[in-house]
Design a protein around this motif. Structure first.
Motif, PDB file in Angstrom:
ATOM      1  N   PHE A   1       0.774  -1.336  -0.124  1.00  0.00           N
ATOM      2  CA  PHE A   1       0.042   0.177   0.124  1.00  0.00           C
ATOM      3  C   PHE A   1       0.939   1.395   0.080  1.00  0.00           C
ATOM      4  O   PHE A   1       0.594   2.268  -0.677  1.00  0.00           O
ATOM      5  CB  PHE A   1      -1.005   0.168   1.268  1.00  0.00           C
ATOM      6  N   ALA A   2       2.003   1.252   0.810  1.00  0.00           N
ATOM      7  CA  ALA A   2       2.981   2.221   0.772  1.00  0.00           C
ATOM      8  C   ALA A   2       3.615   2.702  -0.680  1.00  0.00           C
ATOM      9  O   ALA A   2       3.636   3.673  -0.970  1.00  0.00           O
ATOM     10  CB  ALA A   2       3.950   2.139   2.006  1.00  0.00           C
ATOM     11  N   HIS A   3       3.934   1.508  -1.242  1.00  0.00           N
ATOM     12  CA  HIS A   3       4.550   1.454  -2.832  1.00  0.00           C
ATOM     13  C   HIS A   3       3.343   2.249  -3.498  1.00  0.00           C
ATOM     14  O   HIS A   3       3.873   2.779  -4.414  1.00  0.00           O
ATOM     15  CB  HIS A   3       4.727   0.220  -3.069  1.00  0.00           C
ATOM     16  N   ARG A   4       2.246   1.850  -3.284  1.00  0.00           N
ATOM     17  CA  ARG A   4       1.131   2.122  -4.331  1.00  0.00           C
ATOM     18  C   ARG A   4       0.997   3.804  -4.142  1.00  0.00           C
ATOM     19  O   ARG A   4       0.880   4.703  -5.164  1.00  0.00           O
ATOM     20  CB  ARG A   4      -0.316   1.785  -3.944  1.00  0.00           C
ATOM     21  N   TYR A   5       1.085   4.325  -2.975  1.00  0.00           N
ATOM     22  CA  TYR A   5       1.305   5.651  -2.771  1.00  0.00           C
ATOM     23  C   TYR A   5       2.639   6.506  -3.152  1.00  0.00           C
ATOM     24  O   TYR A   5       2.268   7.307  -3.800  1.00  0.00           O
ATOM     25  CB  TYR A   5       1.027   6.068  -1.028  1.00  0.00           C
ATOM     26  N   TYR A   6       3.233   5.782  -2.898  1.00  0.00           N
ATOM     27  CA  TYR A   6       4.770   6.232  -3.488  1.00  0.00           C
ATOM     28  C   TYR A   6       4.698   6.463  -4.980  1.00  0.00           C
ATOM     29  O   TYR A   6       5.236   7.293  -5.727  1.00  0.00           O
ATOM     30  CB  TYR A   6       5.819   5.194  -3.208  1.00  0.00           C
ATOM     31  N   GLN A   7       3.829   5.629  -5.739  1.00  0.00           N
ATOM     32  CA  GLN A   7       4.008   5.629  -7.093  1.00  0.00           C
ATOM     33  C   GLN A   7       3.114   7.080  -7.647  1.00  0.00           C
ATOM     34  O   GLN A   7       2.978   7.422  -8.791  1.00  0.00           O
ATOM     35  CB  GLN A   7       3.118   4.373  -7.725  1.00  0.00           C
ATOM     36  N   THR A   8       2.269   7.394  -6.837  1.00  0.00           N
ATOM     37  CA  THR A   8       1.372   8.451  -7.272  1.00  0.00           C
ATOM     38  C   THR A   8       2.155   9.973  -6.854  1.00  0.00           C
ATOM     39  O   THR A   8       1.453  10.863  -7.651  1.00  0.00           O
ATOM     40  CB  THR A   8       0.292   8.713  -6.059  1.00  0.00           C
ATOM     41  N   LEU A   9       3.310  10.009  -6.249  1.00  0.00           N
ATOM     42  CA  LEU A   9       4.347  10.963  -6.207  1.00  0.00           C
ATOM     43  C   LEU A   9       4.894  11.051  -7.481  1.00  0.00           C
ATOM     44  O   LEU A   9       5.224  10.477  -8.350  1.00  0.00           O
ATOM     45  CB  LEU A   9       5.031  10.975  -5.018  1.00  0.00           C
ATOM     46  N   HIS A  10       5.616  12.496  -7.676  1.00  0.00           N
ATOM     47  CA  HIS A  10       6.199  12.814  -8.785  1.00  0.00           C
ATOM     48  C   HIS A  10       7.957  12.585  -8.580  1.00  0.00           C
ATOM     49  O   HIS A  10       8.325  12.745  -7.525  1.00  0.00           O
ATOM     50  CB  HIS A  10       5.991  14.035  -9.260  1.00  0.00           C
TER      51      HIS A  10
END
Length: 213
Positions: free
Chosen positions: A204-213
């Motif tokens: 889940f943390a990696h999914r959030y990480y993917q939303t960042l630039h």
């Protein structure tokens, strides 16, 4: 995105309200069934085994709290820094969180294991104790992170499913096959519970990480 720019307060308020509802309802369900689980264990286990189990859980979560050193509760103020970019999040998670705290967690886990080995007559496989402590320290940190970034629904659903699976692994062999409940049959599934939860939380943390630039 347009909604966020036009009315950021309402957007954050909605996200907070939704997250709060998931956190509250999830906590009520989780803790209620946990109390029921412990009550049933009290009836099913000999007094000395139940006492050893309670002592081990108390030791594990006391040491987990000590090993955290306040890192979990200090997460929210750093969210603006984390949310700026992938590099900022990676820097915070690895350099400021994992690297300083993992050695402390390991040392605390080893100390608790030594204490349990020296003072408790009944215990599960000794390697289980330090592994649970390290994993639960990481789990607590990641749980707070997910709630901070409004991933409460993901965290709550994952933990509830894993908890019910954990209790089923303990109780089904006892009820269906009449197998006795032992410390190993309690703590081995708990270790697997911790491993699976940490892996999911990292996802889940990696999914959030993917939303960042």
């Amino acid at each position: 995105m347009k909604q966020i720019l036009q009315n950021p307060y309402n957007f954050i308020h909605q996200k907070f309200t939704k997250s709060f509802k998931w956190t509250l309802s999830g906590s009520i369900v989780y803790e209620s069934f946990k109390v029921l689980h412990c009550f049933l264990l009290l009836k099913a286990l000999p007094a000395n085994v139940y006492g050893a189990m309670g002592s081990l859980f108390s030791l594990i979560y006391l040491v987990t709290y000590i090993a955290d050193l306040g890192a979990t509760n200090s997460l929210p103020p750093f969210l603006p820094h984390i949310a700026k970019s992938r590099s900022r999040m990676k820097q915070f998670m690895l350099t400021y969180s994992l690297m300083p705290h993992l050695p402390i967690s390991i040392l605390c886990a080893l100390g608790a294991t030594y204490f349990a080995h020296a003072n408790l007559q009944l215990k599960p496989f000794i390697i289980i104790i330090p592994l649970i402590i390290v994993l639960e320290t990481i789990r607590s940190f990641l749980r707070m992170f997910l709630h901070t970034i409004f991933y409460a629904k993901h965290a709550v659903i994952a933990e509830l499913i894993i908890f019910f699976t954990y209790t089923a692994v303990i109780w089904l062999p006892h009820l269906v096959l009449n197998q006795p409940i032992t410390l190993n049959s309690i703590f081995i599934p708990h270790l697997l519970d911790s491993v699976i939860t940490v892996v999911l939380f990292l996802g889940f943390a990696h999914r959030y990480y993917q939303t960042l630039h």
